[in-house]
Write a protein that holds these residues in place. Sequence first.
Motif, PDB file in Angstrom:
ATOM      1  N   LYS A 166      22.342  24.962  25.320  1.00 58.29           N
ATOM      2  CA  LYS A 166      22.046  23.739  26.064  1.00 58.29           C
ATOM      3  C   LYS A 166      20.545  23.572  26.261  1.00 58.29           C
ATOM      4  CE  LYS A 166      26.329  23.818  28.673  1.00 58.29           C
ATOM      5  NZ  LYS A 166      26.957  23.769  29.982  1.00 58.29           N
ATOM      6  N   GLY A 167      20.115  22.316  26.342  1.00 56.86           N
ATOM      7  CA  GLY A 167      18.731  21.996  26.668  1.00 56.86           C
ATOM      8  C   GLY A 167      17.720  22.384  25.608  1.00 56.86           C
ATOM      9  N   ILE A 168      18.048  22.174  24.339  1.00 59.14           N
ATOM     10  CA  ILE A 168      17.116  22.518  23.264  1.00 59.14           C
ATOM     11  C   ILE A 168      16.530  21.249  22.666  1.00 59.14           C
ATOM     12  CG2 ILE A 168      18.175  24.734  22.734  1.00 59.14           C
ATOM     13  CD1 ILE A 168      19.691  23.431  20.457  1.00 59.14           C
ATOM     14  N   LYS A 169      15.454  21.404  21.924  1.00 58.87           N
ATOM     15  CA  LYS A 169      14.788  20.262  21.299  1.00 58.87           C
ATOM     16  C   LYS A 169      15.600  19.762  20.113  1.00 58.87           C
ATOM     17  CE  LYS A 169      10.199  21.716  22.645  1.00 58.87           C
ATOM     18  NZ  LYS A 169       8.889  22.131  22.186  1.00 58.87           N
ATOM     19  N   LYS A 170      15.369  18.518  19.746  1.00 60.56           N
ATOM     20  CA  LYS A 170      16.106  17.867  18.661  1.00 60.56           C
ATOM     21  C   LYS A 170      15.934  18.629  17.344  1.00 60.56           C
ATOM     22  CE  LYS A 170      18.039  14.052  16.805  1.00 60.56           C
ATOM     23  NZ  LYS A 170      19.349  13.579  17.102  1.00 60.56           N
ATOM     24  N   GLU A 171      14.699  19.040  17.036  1.00 61.10           N
ATOM     25  CA  GLU A 171      14.435  19.724  15.771  1.00 61.10           C
ATOM     26  C   GLU A 171      15.188  21.051  15.691  1.00 61.10           C
ATOM     27  OE1 GLU A 171      11.743  18.918  17.914  1.00 61.10           O
ATOM     28  OE2 GLU A 171      11.485  16.966  16.959  1.00 61.10           O
ATOM     29  N   GLU A 172      15.157  21.792  16.793  1.00 57.26           N
ATOM     30  CA  GLU A 172      15.862  23.074  16.830  1.00 57.26           C
ATOM     31  C   GLU A 172      17.366  22.871  16.717  1.00 57.26           C
ATOM     32  OE1 GLU A 172      16.365  27.015  19.691  1.00 57.26           O
ATOM     33  OE2 GLU A 172      15.099  25.367  20.349  1.00 57.26           O
ATOM     34  N   ALA A 173      17.876  21.825  17.371  1.00 59.21           N
ATOM     35  CA  ALA A 173      19.309  21.527  17.305  1.00 59.21           C
ATOM     36  C   ALA A 173      19.725  21.178  15.875  1.00 59.21           C
ATOM     37  CB  ALA A 173      19.654  20.386  18.255  1.00 59.21           C
ATOM     38  N   GLU A 174      18.887  20.411  15.175  1.00 57.98           N
ATOM     39  CA  GLU A 174      19.191  20.044  13.791  1.00 57.98           C
ATOM     40  C   GLU A 174      19.217  21.277  12.891  1.00 57.98           C
ATOM     41  OE1 GLU A 174      20.088  17.173  12.464  1.00 57.98           O
ATOM     42  OE2 GLU A 174      19.901  16.016  14.309  1.00 57.98           O
ATOM     43  N   GLU A 175      18.241  22.177  13.076  1.00 56.99           N
ATOM     44  CA  GLU A 175      18.183  23.397  12.263  1.00 56.99           C
ATOM     45  C   GLU A 175      19.420  24.259  12.483  1.00 56.99           C
ATOM     46  OE1 GLU A 175      14.601  25.587  13.003  1.00 56.99           O
ATOM     47  OE2 GLU A 175      13.335  23.830  12.652  1.00 56.99           O
ATOM     48  N   LEU A 176      19.784  24.437  13.764  1.00 54.87           N
ATOM     49  CA  LEU A 176      20.944  25.270  14.072  1.00 54.87           C
ATOM     50  C   LEU A 176      22.231  24.629  13.564  1.00 54.87           C
ATOM     51  CD1 LEU A 176      19.997  26.416  17.683  1.00 54.87           C
ATOM     52  CD2 LEU A 176      19.849  27.736  15.578  1.00 54.87           C
ATOM     53  N   LYS A 177      22.307  23.300  13.629  1.00 55.16           N
ATOM     54  CA  LYS A 177      23.489  22.603  13.133  1.00 55.16           C
ATOM     55  C   LYS A 177      23.647  22.835  11.634  1.00 55.16           C
ATOM     56  CE  LYS A 177      25.585  18.055  12.687  1.00 55.16           C
ATOM     57  NZ  LYS A 177      25.491  16.629  12.936  1.00 55.16           N
ATOM     58  N   GLU A 178      22.557  22.690  10.891  1.00 54.15           N
ATOM     59  CA  GLU A 178      22.607  22.922   9.441  1.00 54.15           C
ATOM     60  C   GLU A 178      23.027  24.352   9.125  1.00 54.15           C
ATOM     61  OE1 GLU A 178      18.864  21.892   7.692  1.00 54.15           O
ATOM     62  OE2 GLU A 178      18.929  19.852   8.476  1.00 54.15           O
ATOM     63  N   LYS A 179      22.467  25.303   9.870  1.00 57.19           N
ATOM     64  CA  LYS A 179      22.767  26.716   9.642  1.00 57.19           C
ATOM     65  C   LYS A 179      24.254  27.006   9.894  1.00 57.19           C
ATOM     66  CE  LYS A 179      19.564  29.631  11.072  1.00 57.19           C
ATOM     67  NZ  LYS A 179      18.780  30.544  11.937  1.00 57.19           N
ATOM     68  N   LEU A 180      24.790  26.460  10.986  1.00 60.14           N
ATOM     69  CA  LEU A 180      26.196  26.716  11.324  1.00 60.14           C
ATOM     70  C   LEU A 180      27.158  25.971  10.403  1.00 60.14           C
ATOM     71  CD1 LEU A 180      25.897  26.749  15.194  1.00 60.14           C
ATOM     72  CD2 LEU A 180      26.719  28.627  13.794  1.00 60.14           C
ATOM     73  N   GLU A 181      26.795  24.761  10.016  1.00 60.74           N
ATOM     74  CA  GLU A 181      27.667  24.007   9.111  1.00 60.74           C
ATOM     75  C   GLU A 181      27.695  24.636   7.722  1.00 60.74           C
ATOM     76  OE1 GLU A 181      26.356  19.941   9.427  1.00 60.74           O
ATOM     77  OE2 GLU A 181      27.745  19.548  11.079  1.00 60.74           O
ATOM     78  N   ALA A 182      26.625  25.324   7.348  1.00 65.03           N
ATOM     79  CA  ALA A 182      26.578  25.985   6.036  1.00 65.03           C
ATOM     80  C   ALA A 182      27.578  27.149   5.972  1.00 65.03           C
ATOM     81  CB  ALA A 182      25.179  26.505   5.752  1.00 65.03           C
ATOM     82  N   ILE A 183      27.901  27.740   7.103  1.00 62.89           N
ATOM     83  CA  ILE A 183      28.856  28.858   7.070  1.00 62.89           C
ATOM     84  C   ILE A 183      30.266  28.432   7.448  1.00 62.89           C
ATOM     85  CG2 ILE A 183      27.147  30.650   7.462  1.00 62.89           C
ATOM     86  CD1 ILE A 183      27.936  30.687  10.394  1.00 62.89           C
TER      87      ILE A 183
END
Length: 190
Positions: A166-183
Amino acid sequence: MALRQSLRKSPWKRLLVRPQQIRFLSAEPATAAADAPAAAEWVPPPHPTKFRSPKVEELFFKMIAMPKEELQLVSKRTLLRIDFDVDEEMAQREAFLAQGGVAAMVGGDAGAPVEEEKVKTAFDLKLLGFDAKSKIKVIKEVRAIAGLGLKEAKDLVEGAPKAIKKGIKKEEAEELKEKLEAIGATIEIV
């Protein structure tokens, strides 16, 4: 000579008496300072400060002797420790100044309605689901991202939909989303 006479009457006299406090004001260790001849006299800070605690006083003298870079690191870590978000404070200050700052509060354009445009700066990363085949990979990645233990990460993944971070920046959220969706995870940024 005049400095010594003025220090005899000042509250700074005690600093000259106690070598354990003087060592924090010099770059040399206390033993080296005691052995060296007194070529230059120590000059007290311009404004005497009274401390309620000897620990705070000792910390103050340690901090004023630190280099600027180390002092900045200490202050950043201290602000993080007390959950003070410097970026959020700066964003609020910039928004205040963009609206006219103090002039707007005092009465500049008091009759004109102020449109408040709320720009979301903090986002939540929410796990909606995952592939059954990649459950272990998702648990490992969630554990790494959220800094959780194995059991907590497993409970979080199995209890989807839940917020991972919770409470993270947009760029960090996008990076983590890509990483999790890749797996194999299904992620939503809220």
